[in-house]
Design a protein around this motif. Structure first.
Motif, PDB file in Angstrom:
ATOM      1  N   ILE A 233      27.016  -6.604 -35.591  1.00  0.00           N
ATOM      2  CA  ILE A 233      28.152  -5.828 -36.073  1.00  0.00           C
ATOM      3  C   ILE A 233      28.570  -6.332 -37.457  1.00  0.00           C
ATOM      4  O   ILE A 233      28.899  -7.506 -37.630  1.00  0.00           O
ATOM      5  CB  ILE A 233      29.345  -5.922 -35.102  1.00  0.00           C
TER       6      ILE A 233
ATOM      7  N   CYS B 186      32.894  -9.262 -35.158  1.00  0.00           N
ATOM      8  CA  CYS B 186      31.910  -9.013 -36.221  1.00  0.00           C
ATOM      9  C   CYS B 186      31.012 -10.235 -36.422  1.00  0.00           C
ATOM     10  O   CYS B 186      31.468 -11.378 -36.305  1.00  0.00           O
ATOM     11  CB  CYS B 186      32.619  -8.683 -37.537  1.00  0.00           C
TER      12      CYS B 186
ATOM     13  N   THR C   8      36.503  -2.967 -32.468  1.00  0.00           N
ATOM     14  CA  THR C   8      35.608  -4.100 -32.702  1.00  0.00           C
ATOM     15  C   THR C   8      35.466  -4.949 -31.439  1.00  0.00           C
ATOM     16  O   THR C   8      34.355  -5.351 -31.060  1.00  0.00           O
ATOM     17  CB  THR C   8      36.136  -4.971 -33.858  1.00  0.00           C
TER      18      THR C   8
END
Length: 388
Positions: A206, A223, A194
């Motif tokens: 994301i 994210c 990530t």
């Protein structure tokens, strides 16, 4: 065999977690006192006083499935660690150097150097050597100098998980402004992936699949938003893949790439509904989730073969499938060192246990709820830089 040792004395024995048969850690692992300090097997090996050990699921599989007649017993588990070199063979890079600081970018492993490393699987099985001990003897090709900007506990994880994440991201060739779905963005591999995805693709969108408990961590890692997998099936009976199909099923909403750092078979078999078609839109993953029961092995192997080879006209998923199996080597360790030194990713230590309570690390991994990496503290060096 000629060697050079640090000024501090090296004891004759050490403590280590060992096992003499295959099985679950709670059943076969025990703390053993007075284990002989390992000797240097070659002129290119080093003896490291271990500081921290980072556990990973692959070790659970090895402990369960590899019988005693296929490996050296008693065996010390785990491969990924950080620590300080206390002795080295005469042909180890930098072993003949005295005084001064290690030069940046040089593989200099004189005694006193802070390092991290990952013992390859075959030497681990052949020698019985592992990292869950106070000392480990390992080839200098399997270590790298600790980055100067991170702690020993963070450095211990820069082995299998960090390298797997790096290969996972590089295999996808993520385009600019991509829309990305990542499963398990906070896990051992996923939290590195990530961070890499966000660092290298600042304009990407994301979406992570994780528990609601991990939402804030997932956002900190990179994210934009998350989907709580624990909310499914919901009140309407909708499964997670049903939800993905409904929300991201039309052409404008579909994902460019899916990263599966957990190994969900359902996510893959339904992916054509929410992953764009074409060679440039792969499903990249670490392979189907593997349990530790021997009865699960045939099913696991069947999934691996089916996912990789089954043509669409026989029911295969019409999307590119890339399964990543990453094995560490010198180049991999140096790349992970460089990425950490540049700040492209940082280890998130979700749980830290003392050496005496190492069995708890396996309980956390077996639960499937680990956040980041689980590490075991054996010894905290006074210095936490990467110099000698």
């Amino acid at each position: 065999m000629a060697s050079k040792a640090a000024s501090t004395s090296i004891p004759r024995t050490m403590r280590a977690w060992t096992h003499r048969q295959a099985g679950s850690p709670s059943r076969v692992l025990s703390m053993t006192e007075n284990v002989p300090i390992p000797t240097l097997p070659t002129d290119t090996s080093v003896l490291v006083r271990v500081s921290y050990v980072a556990t990973h699921p692959g070790m659970l599989i090895l402990m369960h499935f590899v019988p005693s007649w296929l490996r050296r017993m008693p065996a010390i588990p785990e491969t990924d660690f950080s620590g300080v070199i206390v002795s080295c063979g005469k042909n180890v890079p930098g072993s003949s150097t005295t005084g001064g600081e290690c030069e940046p970018g040089v593989r200099d492993f004189r005694p006193g150097t802070s390092v991290f490393g990952s013992m390859p699987v075959m030497p681990h099985l052949r020698s019985g050597q592992g990292a869950l001990a106070e000392y480990i003897a390992i080839e200098s090709a399997a270590i790298a100098r600790k980055p100067t900007n991170i702690s020993f506990e963070e450095a211990a994880a820069l082995g299998v998980s960090a390298h797997t994440a790096t290969v996972l991201v590089e295999a996808a060739e993520v385009p600019k402004d991509a829309k990305i779905l990542i499963n398990a963005p906070c896990g051992g591999v996923g939290h590195f992936a990530t961070q890499l995805l966000r660092h290298r693709n600042p304009t990407a969108r994301i979406i992570g699949i994780c528990s609601g408990h991990n939402h804030e961590l997932a956002v900190r890692l990179g994210c934009d938003d998350t989907i709580d997998h624990t909310a499914f099936p919901n009140a309407e009976g909708q499964t997670l893949t049903d939800y993905l199909s409904a929300k991201y099923g039309n052409e404008q909403e579909q994902f460019d790439i899916i990263f599966d750092a957990y190994g969900s078979q359902d996510l893959w078999t339904s992916s054509a509904k929410y992953l764009k078609p074409g060679r440039d839109h792969p499903y990249v993953n670490v392979g189907p989730k593997q349990g530790v029961s021997i009865s699960e092995v045939p099913g696991f192997l069947c999934k691996v073969i089916k996912n990789s080879t089954l043509p669409t006209w026989l029911g295969g998923v019409p999307r590119p499938y890339k399964q990543i199996s990453a094995f560490t080597n010198t180049e991999a360790l140096e790349k992970c060192r460089d990425l950490a030194q540049r700040g492209e990713f940082k280890t998130h230590v979700g749980e830290k246990l003392n050496f005496e309570h190492a069995l708890g690390a396996y309980e956390t991994m077996a639960s499937g709820h680990a956040r980041g990496k689980v590490v075991v503290k054996i010894w905290e060096p006074e210095r936490s830089d990467g110099a000698a």
